[in-house]
Design an enzyme around this catalytic site. Structure first.
Site, PDB file in Angstrom:
ATOM      1  N   HIS A  59     -32.249  -1.917   1.418  1.00  0.00           N
ATOM      2  CA  HIS A  59     -32.008  -1.200   0.100  1.00  0.00           C
ATOM      3  C   HIS A  59     -31.117  -0.322   0.389  1.00  0.00           C
ATOM      4  O   HIS A  59     -31.309   0.677   1.366  1.00  0.00           O
ATOM      5  CB  HIS A  59     -33.589  -0.279  -0.306  1.00  0.00           C
ATOM      6  CG  HIS A  59     -33.550   0.223  -1.756  1.00  0.00           C
ATOM      7  ND1 HIS A  59     -34.175   0.621  -2.416  1.00  0.00           N
ATOM      8  CD2 HIS A  59     -32.004   0.985  -1.588  1.00  0.00           C
ATOM      9  CE1 HIS A  59     -34.080   1.167  -3.284  1.00  0.00           C
ATOM     10  NE2 HIS A  59     -32.286   1.467  -3.225  1.00  0.00           N
ATOM     11  N   ASP A 150     -31.964  -1.488  -9.947  1.00  0.00           N
ATOM     12  CA  ASP A 150     -32.386   0.251  -8.674  1.00  0.00           C
ATOM     13  C   ASP A 150     -31.484   1.534  -9.762  1.00  0.00           C
ATOM     14  O   ASP A 150     -30.368   0.907  -9.229  1.00  0.00           O
ATOM     15  CB  ASP A 150     -32.645   0.447  -7.080  1.00  0.00           C
ATOM     16  CG  ASP A 150     -32.107   1.273  -6.373  1.00  0.00           C
ATOM     17  OD1 ASP A 150     -33.811   1.941  -6.941  1.00  0.00           O
ATOM     18  OD2 ASP A 150     -31.410   1.355  -5.759  1.00  0.00           O
ATOM     19  N   HIS A 230     -38.695   3.528  -3.019  1.00  0.00           N
ATOM     20  CA  HIS A 230     -38.499   4.595  -2.596  1.00  0.00           C
ATOM     21  C   HIS A 230     -40.217   5.565  -2.877  1.00  0.00           C
ATOM     22  O   HIS A 230     -38.968   6.205  -3.624  1.00  0.00           O
ATOM     23  CB  HIS A 230     -37.256   5.023  -2.699  1.00  0.00           C
ATOM     24  CG  HIS A 230     -36.908   4.366  -3.850  1.00  0.00           C
ATOM     25  ND1 HIS A 230     -37.253   5.034  -5.663  1.00  0.00           N
ATOM     26  CD2 HIS A 230     -35.491   4.237  -3.996  1.00  0.00           C
ATOM     27  CE1 HIS A 230     -36.059   4.508  -5.794  1.00  0.00           C
ATOM     28  NE2 HIS A 230     -35.050   4.520  -5.614  1.00  0.00           N
ATOM     29  N   ASN A 276     -32.205  10.956  -5.427  1.00  0.00           N
ATOM     30  CA  ASN A 276     -33.530   9.851  -6.389  1.00  0.00           C
ATOM     31  C   ASN A 276     -34.438   8.906  -5.780  1.00  0.00           C
ATOM     32  O   ASN A 276     -33.892   8.084  -5.301  1.00  0.00           O
ATOM     33  CB  ASN A 276     -32.676   9.451  -7.545  1.00  0.00           C
ATOM     34  CG  ASN A 276     -31.739  10.388  -8.283  1.00  0.00           C
ATOM     35  OD1 ASN A 276     -31.524  11.798  -8.130  1.00  0.00           O
ATOM     36  ND2 ASN A 276     -31.141  10.152  -8.845  1.00  0.00           N
ATOM     37  N   ASP A 303     -32.266   3.564   1.287  1.00  0.00           N
ATOM     38  CA  ASP A 303     -31.728   3.535   0.251  1.00  0.00           C
ATOM     39  C   ASP A 303     -30.575   4.160   0.668  1.00  0.00           C
ATOM     40  O   ASP A 303     -29.488   5.310   0.079  1.00  0.00           O
ATOM     41  CB  ASP A 303     -32.941   4.780  -0.449  1.00  0.00           C
ATOM     42  CG  ASP A 303     -32.206   4.303  -1.860  1.00  0.00           C
ATOM     43  OD1 ASP A 303     -30.844   4.091  -2.812  1.00  0.00           O
ATOM     44  OD2 ASP A 303     -32.274   5.831  -2.809  1.00  0.00           O
ATOM     45  N   HIS A 307     -21.641   8.061  -0.639  1.00  0.00           N
ATOM     46  CA  HIS A 307     -20.838   9.074  -1.745  1.00  0.00           C
ATOM     47  C   HIS A 307     -19.853   9.505  -0.492  1.00  0.00           C
ATOM     48  O   HIS A 307     -19.943  10.417  -0.491  1.00  0.00           O
ATOM     49  CB  HIS A 307     -21.103   9.881  -2.554  1.00  0.00           C
ATOM     50  CG  HIS A 307     -22.306   9.301  -3.279  1.00  0.00           C
ATOM     51  ND1 HIS A 307     -22.420   8.586  -4.697  1.00  0.00           N
ATOM     52  CD2 HIS A 307     -23.910   9.851  -3.095  1.00  0.00           C
ATOM     53  CE1 HIS A 307     -23.426   8.809  -5.149  1.00  0.00           C
ATOM     54  NE2 HIS A 307     -24.848   8.862  -4.514  1.00  0.00           N
TER      55      HIS A 307
END
Length: 422
Positions: A59, A150, A230, A276, A303, A307
């Site tokens: 992921h 996702d 998750h 999230n 996950d 950014h």
């Protein structure tokens, strides 16, 4: 030829755990034995270090195409190698989304240039519209390893059922992000801290476990395999356990941040701790650890959600994007909060980061054996490591910067080649 000497060789598949040597040639492990001598081989002295299968992360978000100011496949692969990962599965929430064969082929072409194994899912619905299924068969044939929307939950139970039926027919599975928008407030903030500190309606637990309950029961009815991404709530662990008890084919993953920290991290780390699903309560953290211990949760997946610093550093934290960079801290978080904390043995941790995720997708990965792939991670499990802001990833949006964790990756070897060296 590459010869790894005197390391503690640990293989979750066979249970091997002993100090021995490993000889690598042409991308394969050709010999594992207590003492190997090979004239002229490049030698790594792994004394005092663990020699494990290359880590597998099912992921990750590498943001290509369309959001490469955050990350791209190349920098994502570098981050993976630095974290000890030799196989990763990218999510499809790119721009455009990976919903058709043309986009998929372009992404796989880019991925093929990397020194590690970079695989990808395709979306469940066309352009994440939540209404029309993509062409699962064509996408699988073109190289997608599975399907996930996702980032966006599937609100239509009809679509979930259709997707499961189609996946079952093609002997694959779907992976689901479970946060019902109709039951949620502002994402990224657990409901308690959202109410008490930020004075907003946050992300509720019921949005996660109610949607999950719906989907595991549809999986039960369709006899399809569903993978829950998750999970973060105590009740979610119970929902998965209940469905498994009924005989439903349900698997689940947890991200390292959810077994390591709670919502309080938002107060010290700000938007870098916004994700999230959000960081939850201590009771939830304990519950996901118990889920790992009992085998209800079989996979640890990061996950990895990079950014740009300017996106995270906005004045209004509710406007900051959710997610944290995770590949370069995952192993250390497992060693610190699970192994050192006495929750899992080192072998159990490795199983959830190598063999189990590889097995989920039938990857030829996640184990060490003669004639098996030479995908290997060598690390010092006891070393202290201060997490700083220098990452191989383009992004540094980690709430763990400044924390001292256990474990240091020394070498990552993929297809017999050293792809990372500390």
């Amino acid at each position: 030829m590459l010869l790894i000497k005197n390391g503690r060789v640990m293989d979750p598949k066979s249970g091997l755990d002993q100090v021995c040597d490993v000889l690598v040639q042409d991308g394969k492990i050709i010999k594992i034995a207590p003492e190997i001598t090979e004239e002229g081989a490049e030698t790594i002295d792994a004394t005092g270090h663990v020699v494990a299968p290359g880590l597998v992360d099912i992921h990750v978000h590498f943001r290509e195409p369309g959001q490469t100011h955050k990350e791209d496949i190349h920098t994502g692969a570098l981050a993976a190698a630095a974290g000890g990962f030799t196989t990763v599965v990218m999510m499809a929430n790119t721009s455009p989304t990976i919903s058709d064969v043309e986009t998929l082929q372009a992404v796989l072409q880019s991925a093929a240039k990397e020194k590690i194994n970079v695989k990808t899912v395709a979306t469940i619905t066309k352009n994440f519209n939540g209404k029309n299924l993509t062409d699962f068969k064509a996408l699988l044939e073109a190289g997608a390893v599975g399907f996930s929307d996702d980032g966006i939950p599937l609100e239509s139970s009809k679509i979930v059922k259709e997707a499961m039926e189609e996946a079952k027919k093609l002997n694959t599975f779907i992976s689901l992000h479970e946060e019902d928008p109709g039951l949620n407030g502002v994402l990224g903030f657990n409901e308690n801290i959202a109410r008490e500190h930020f004075h907003i309606c946050g992300a509720t637990g019921v949005a996660e476990y109610a949607m999950m309950a719906r989907d595991v029961m549809i999986a039960y009815a369709t006899k399809a395999h569903v993978h829950i991404q998750h999970l973060s709530k105590e009740e979610s662990v119970k929902v998965v356990e209940f469905a498994q008890g009924l005989g439903a084919e349900v698997t689940a993953e947890v991200a390292p941040q959810h077994f390591s920290k709670t919502e309080a991290l938002l107060l010290t780390q700000g938007s870098n701790a916004k994700m999230n699903p959000p960081l939850r309560l201590e009771s939830d953290r304990r519950a996901v650890i118990e889920g790992l211990k009992s085998g209800v949760i079989t996979v640890i997946a990061t996950d990895h959600a990079p950014h740009h610093v300017d996106e995270k550093n906005v004045e209004d934290i509710t406007k900051a994007p959710s997610g944290m960079t995770g590949l370069e801290t995952s192993l250390s978080l497992g060693l610190t909060y699970l192994v050192e904390a006495g929750e899992l043995s080192l072998m159990e941790l490795l199983e959830k980061m190598t063999y189990n995720p590889a097995k989920l997708y039938n990857f030829e990965a996640g184990y060490l054996a003669e004639n098996g792939p030479a995908d290997i991670t060598i690390f010092d499990a006891k070393a202290d490591r201060l997490v700083d802001s220098h990452f191989a990833s383009k992004a540094a949006n980690s709430p763990f910067i400044g924390e001292t964790l256990k474990g240091q990756v020394k070498y990552t070897i993929c297809k017999g080649q050293i792809v990372y060296q500390a």
